[in-house]
Design an enzyme around this catalytic site. Structure first.
Site, short mmCIF file in Angstrom:
data_model
loop_
_atom_site.label_atom_id
_atom_site.label_comp_id
_atom_site.label_asym_id
_atom_site.label_seq_id
_atom_site.Cartn_x
_atom_site.Cartn_y
_atom_site.Cartn_z
N THR A 93 0.79 -0.69 -0.35
CA THR A 93 -0.20 0.14 0.28
C THR A 93 1.50 1.65 0.12
OG1 THR A 93 -0.48 -0.21 2.21
CG2 THR A 93 -1.79 -1.28 0.91
N HIS A 94 0.17 2.29 -0.45
CA HIS A 94 0.97 3.51 -0.69
C HIS A 94 0.28 4.42 0.14
CE1 HIS A 94 2.88 6.70 -1.94
NE2 HIS A 94 2.10 7.68 -2.37
N PRO A 95 0.26 5.91 0.69
CA PRO A 95 2.33 6.01 1.24
C PRO A 95 2.61 4.76 2.49
CG PRO A 95 1.08 7.44 2.02
CD PRO A 95 -0.47 6.67 1.76
#
Length: 356
Positions: free
Chosen positions: A341-343
C-alpha cells in the site's frame, strides 16, 4: 491462592526438593509428573567497587518505577537495553552518558549500521564514552560519583542516577537444582535438548532461563514446542522454527532478521548488499522521521535473502514481513515486486530489494 477451574496460581518462592517435588517456601510442597521451569533472567550487577552500597543505582526494572527524571543519567553498558534507555531518557529531557567497554556500539552488528545508530542517538543528545571501564561508584550528597578510565586515562564525573545495563543472567541460583538431576552450563543456564527437555526428561525449561535469545515471543514459541512434544506430533523443535526477528526500541526502531553482512562473509557466502537511506522513503518524510538506513544481504548464487536490517520508524512491523519471506524461501525479487500500500513504510522494501 487463586483458583480458575483446574489451575492453581500460588504466590511464593519455589525450590526443588527432588526431581518430582517443589517446595513453596513457608507454604507447602507440591508434586508433579511434569515440571516446567520458566523463571526468566535478572540484570547482571557488574563487579564495580561500591556498586552495592551506593544510592541511585538502578537496573532496567527498578529504573522504570522511578517517578523523578534524572537531570544527568549515566548508563553502564552500550548494548540493546542500554541504547533503549539512552534514547528514551534523552527524549524525556535527561542528559545521558553511556559508558561502553568496546570501541564502538553493538559489536554483533555491521559497523556501518552501528555508526548510524550512534549518530542518531548523538543527535538526540546522548554522549558515548567508548573504550571505558567504570572502576568505582560512590555518593556525594545525592549525587553519584563515577570513577572511570578511558584509553588508560582516569576521570571522575557526577550524575543524578546510574543505570546498569551490562546484560542479564538466568535465574537459576535459588531454584535448588542441586537437589535434582537438572544440569546447567557455565553461565548458569539450564541445559535443554531440541524439545526443551532438561537432563531430567520430565522437567522442561523455557524462556530466558535456558539461554539464547531473550525475548517474550521466544518464551511463547517455547510453549508451542513443549505443547507439541507432550500432546502433538513432536515435530516442533528449537532448530526448525526458522528465522527469528528482533527489534530494539530506540527512536527510530532498529530491527533485524538473519545474518549481518559480516556474519554472511564469515560463513563463506558470496553476497550482494542493498542499502538505501530512510530519507528516501516518502512516508518517512511525511511523518518527519527521515533518520536511519535499510540494508539487505542477498546470497549471490541463489538470490535468497540472508538477512535484513531496518533502522527506521515502524521497522518492528516491517521486519515481520521480511522474516516471513525468508522462512518461505522467497527470493529478493519476490519482495522487490510485491505490491504494498501507498504511502506506507513497508513499500520501502520495494526500493530496498530493487537496489540489489
Amino acid at each position: 491462592m487463586n483458583q480458575f477451574d483446574n489451575i492453581d496460581i500460588i504466590d511464593g518462592t519455589a525450590r526443588f526438593v527432588n526431581d518430582h517435588q517443589v517446595e513453596i517456601i513457608n507454604q507447602e510442597t507440591i508434586e508433579g509428573n511434569y515440571i516446567f521451569i520458566n523463571t526468566g533472567s535478572t540484570p547482571i550487577v557488574p563487579h564495580i567497587k561500591g556498586i552495592n552500597e551506593t544510592k541511585h543505582i538502578y537496573n532496567s526494572a527498578t529504573m522504570m518505577k522511578e517517578e523523578k527524571l534524572p537531570q544527568h543519567l549515566a548508563i553502564i553498558g552500550g548494548g540493546y537495553i542500554g541504547l533503549e534507555f539512552a534514547s528514551m531518557y534523552a527524549r524525556y529531557g535527561s542528559k545521558v552518558t553511556v559508558f561502553e567497554y568496546n570501541e564502538r556500539l553493538v559489536m554483533r552488528e555491521d559497523e556501518d549500521v552501528a555508526l548510524e545508530i550512534q549518530h542518531i542517538l548523538e543527535n538526540q543528545g546522548v554522549q558515548f564514552k567508548f573504550s571505558s571501564r567504570v572502576q568505582e561508584v560512590s555518593n556525594q550528597n545525592e549525587k553519584v560519583i563515577i570513577q572511570y578510565s578511558q584509553n588508560d586515562v582516569g576521570y571522575i564525573d557526577h550524575f543524578d542516577a546510574v543505570l546498569l545495563a551490562a546484560g542479564r543472567i538466568a535465574n537459576t541460583d535459588e531454584l535448588g537444582l542441586e537437589n535434582t538431576g537438572v544440569k546447567v552450563n557455565q553461565r548458569g543456564q539450564v541445559i535443554v535438548n531440541d524439545y526443551l527437555q532438561t537432563t531430567v526428561p520430565h522437567i522442561y525449561a523455557m524462556g530466558d532461563v535456558k539461554g539464547g535469545l531473550q525475548f517474550t515471543y521466544i518464551s511463547l514459541d517455547d510453549y508451542r514446542i513443549v505443547k507439541d512434544h507432550l500432546f502433538g506430533k513432536q515435530e516442533r523443535t528449537v532448530n526448525n522454527r526458522g528465522y527469528i526477528p528482533y527489534s530494539v526500541f530506540i527512536s527510530p526502531t532498529f530491527s533485524r532478521v538473519g545474518l549481518s553482512e559480516q556474519e554472511a562473509l564469515q560463513q563463506g557466502y558470496e553476497i550482494k548488499v542493498a542499502k538505501i537511506p530512510t530519507a528516501s522513503i516518502p512516508r518517512a518524510n511525511v511523518d518527519g522521521k527521515p533518520e536511519g538506513v535499510l540494508k539487505a544481504i542477498i546470497d549471490k548464487n541463489t538470490d535468497q535473502i540472508l538477512g535484513c536490517v531496518l533502522l527506521c520508524e515502524r521497522s518492528e512491523e516491517m521486519i515481520n514481513f521480511v522474516e516471513l519471506a525468508m522462512n518461505q524461501n522467497l527470493t529478493y525479487q519476490d519482495v522487490a515486486n510485491h505490491i504494498f500500500t501507498h504511502p506506507s513504510m513497508s513499500e520501502a522494501l520495494n526500493d530496498l530489494f530493487n537496489a540489489v
